[in-house]
Design a protein around this motif. Structure first.
Motif, PDB file in Angstrom:
ATOM      1  N   ARG A  73      -8.633 -69.332 -61.997  1.00 54.84           N
ATOM      2  CA  ARG A  73      -9.874 -68.796 -61.458  1.00 54.84           C
ATOM      3  C   ARG A  73      -9.958 -68.867 -59.936  1.00 54.84           C
ATOM      4  N   SER A  74      -9.131 -69.701 -59.314  1.00 54.73           N
ATOM      5  CA  SER A  74      -9.206 -69.851 -57.868  1.00 54.73           C
ATOM      6  C   SER A  74      -7.863 -70.322 -57.343  1.00 54.73           C
ATOM      7  N   ALA A  75      -7.507 -69.875 -56.132  1.00 51.99           N
ATOM      8  CA  ALA A  75      -6.259 -70.307 -55.501  1.00 51.99           C
ATOM      9  C   ALA A  75      -6.466 -70.367 -53.999  1.00 51.99           C
ATOM     10  N   ALA A  76      -5.812 -71.338 -53.347  1.00 48.88           N
ATOM     11  CA  ALA A  76      -5.947 -71.477 -51.899  1.00 48.88           C
ATOM     12  C   ALA A  76      -4.777 -72.260 -51.346  1.00 48.88           C
ATOM     13  N   ARG A  77      -4.433 -71.983 -50.093  1.00 53.01           N
ATOM     14  CA  ARG A  77      -3.441 -72.786 -49.385  1.00 53.01           C
ATOM     15  C   ARG A  77      -4.168 -73.922 -48.687  1.00 53.01           C
ATOM     16  N   VAL A  78      -3.678 -75.139 -48.889  1.00 54.13           N
ATOM     17  CA  VAL A  78      -4.292 -76.316 -48.276  1.00 54.13           C
ATOM     18  C   VAL A  78      -3.195 -77.161 -47.635  1.00 54.13           C
ATOM     19  N   GLY A  79      -3.551 -77.963 -46.672  1.00 57.67           N
ATOM     20  CA  GLY A  79      -2.595 -78.883 -46.088  1.00 57.67           C
ATOM     21  C   GLY A  79      -1.374 -78.246 -45.471  1.00 57.67           C
TER      22      GLY A  79
END
Length: 396
Positions: free
Chosen positions: A62-68
């Motif tokens: 349902r959701s995806a993101a680049r972090v760090g």
């Protein structure tokens, strides 16, 4: 004057559902048919995309993101159990770089949610929606979880947070979403702020309607923050909504060109105070969803033509030469992926390959890592009674 119409209620209620499954699965076209040839042509056109397998097991992303920096997260849910014992549990996946393998990350008790966002200092915010007067917000950093409650307004039946933005430091974070008061026909936007110690509810502007929600937020500085969503209109169809924070209070932004079309903005990205992008969909009386992209140049918001002619946009990301968007259209109960990228030559199609599953492919996010794009979402198959959902990831 406040307006309450059945059409707006149904639209806003549908917009808050996590992800709709295809109503009726369709079979893959037999070899040699015109449809099969079209699929083959699309596959040949999209051979530059590489499939990145997820760990075995069904799940909806349902959701995806680049972090760090170089780490990507994907959040979703999985159905476990059978019959009356069947329930849904949240799942999380992570990977390093654009070539690392996807791994499932165990979520400890008390951590739940389907929205993931970087915290601005190498950590990750995870949240979702639930019934009651607050929303659980968890922060993951250096292998440790911290969970607190973000307040909803008094008398809330429930609500959720959909987006986070760090404004200057990890102790200056905005979160936006929605809540439902003790009236099942009403939705309002909600804005919370993190000061490094606790989440505090922030006053929102009075928009003169019983229907408005927020889906995304970006921050250029502590005194330049934008939020997007949709707002009910007297004709019964929502309009795209943009709010701005100037360091003192939130107010509705003047967007005369955007007010001419019904729809919503579900994503925001910012490259600076005079370079902000919003994406979503035009939803109106024609009952034919059309992608919507708008740009702010420091003076005004204007619509952009991407070349995508149908569907909704669920993902938006900055790229070295502009932005990229992904989404899907739903035709004959089959999801068909769509996407486009703004380059120095203008908007160009991403040519996302369709899956071979009977229900099609629905991208929900796109990330950019070291100049490479990764599209993440769900493939659907099975029948009405036995829906099968599996995460997918494509990189080029």
């Amino acid at each position: 004057m406040r307006h309450r119409t059945t059409a707006t209620t149904l639209l806003l209620t549908a917009a808050l559902l996590a992800a709709a499954a295809p109503a009726r699965a369709q079979s893959v076209p037999p070899p040699g048919t015109q449809a099969a040839q079209a699929q083959a042509a699309q596959a040949a056109q999209a051979r530059t995309w590489r499939t990145d397998p997820f760990p075995a097991g069904e799940a909806t992303v349902r959701s995806a993101a680049r972090v760090g920096g170089r780490t990507t997260w994907a959040l979703g849910s999985r159905t476990v159990g059978e019959g009356r014992e069947q329930t849904s549990v949240d799942v999380a996946y992570t990977r390093d770089g654009a070539d690392g393998p996807w791994r499932e990350l165990a979520l400890p008790a008390g951590v739940d949610g389907t929205t993931v966002t970087p915290d601005g200092s190498g950590g990750t915010w995870v949240t979702g929606s639930r019934q009651g007067g607050s929303v659980s917000v968890s922060r993951y950093r250096a292998g440790r979880w911290q969970t607190q409650e973000a307040p909803l307004p008094a008398h809330a039946l429930g609500g959720g947070l959909n987006g986070f933005a760090t404004a200057g430091s990890p102790d200056d974070v905005w979160a936006v979403g929605y809540y439902q008061p003790d009236d099942y026909l009403t939705f309002y936007g909600v804005i919370d702020h993190w000061d490094g110690k606790a989440w505090q509810q922030v006053p929102t502007p009075d928009l003169g309607t019983d229907y408005w929600t927020l889906s995304a937020v970006v921050a250029n500085s502590p005194s330049d923050v934008w939020a997007s969503g949709n707002v009910g209109n007297e004709d019964g169809w929502p309009r795209p909504l943009l709010l701005h924070y100037d360091g003192r209070s939130w107010s509705r932004a003047a967007t005369p060109q955007l007010d001419t079309r019904p729809g919503e903005f579900t994503n925001l990205v910012a490259a600076g105070p005079d370079d902000i992008w919003a994406a979503g969909a035009e939803i109106g009386p024609s009952h034919r969803d059309e992608p919507t992209v708008a740009h702010y140049d420091g003076h005004s918001w204007t619509y952009q033509e991407t070349g995508i002619d149908a569907g909704r946009l669920y993902g938006l990301v900055r790229t070295p030469n502009g932005v990229a968007v992904v989404g899907a259209s739903l035709t004959d109960s089959v999801y068909r992926p769509t996407g486009a990228q703004l380059t120095r030559r203008g908007w160009e199609p991403l040519d996302i390959p369709q899956s071979t599953t009977s229900g099609g492919r629905r991208p929900v996010g796109i990330v950019s890592t070291a100049g490479r794009l990764t599209v993440i979402g769900t493939d659907y198959s099975g029948t009405d009674g036995e829906q099968v959902e599996a995460p997918f990831s494509l990189t080029r």
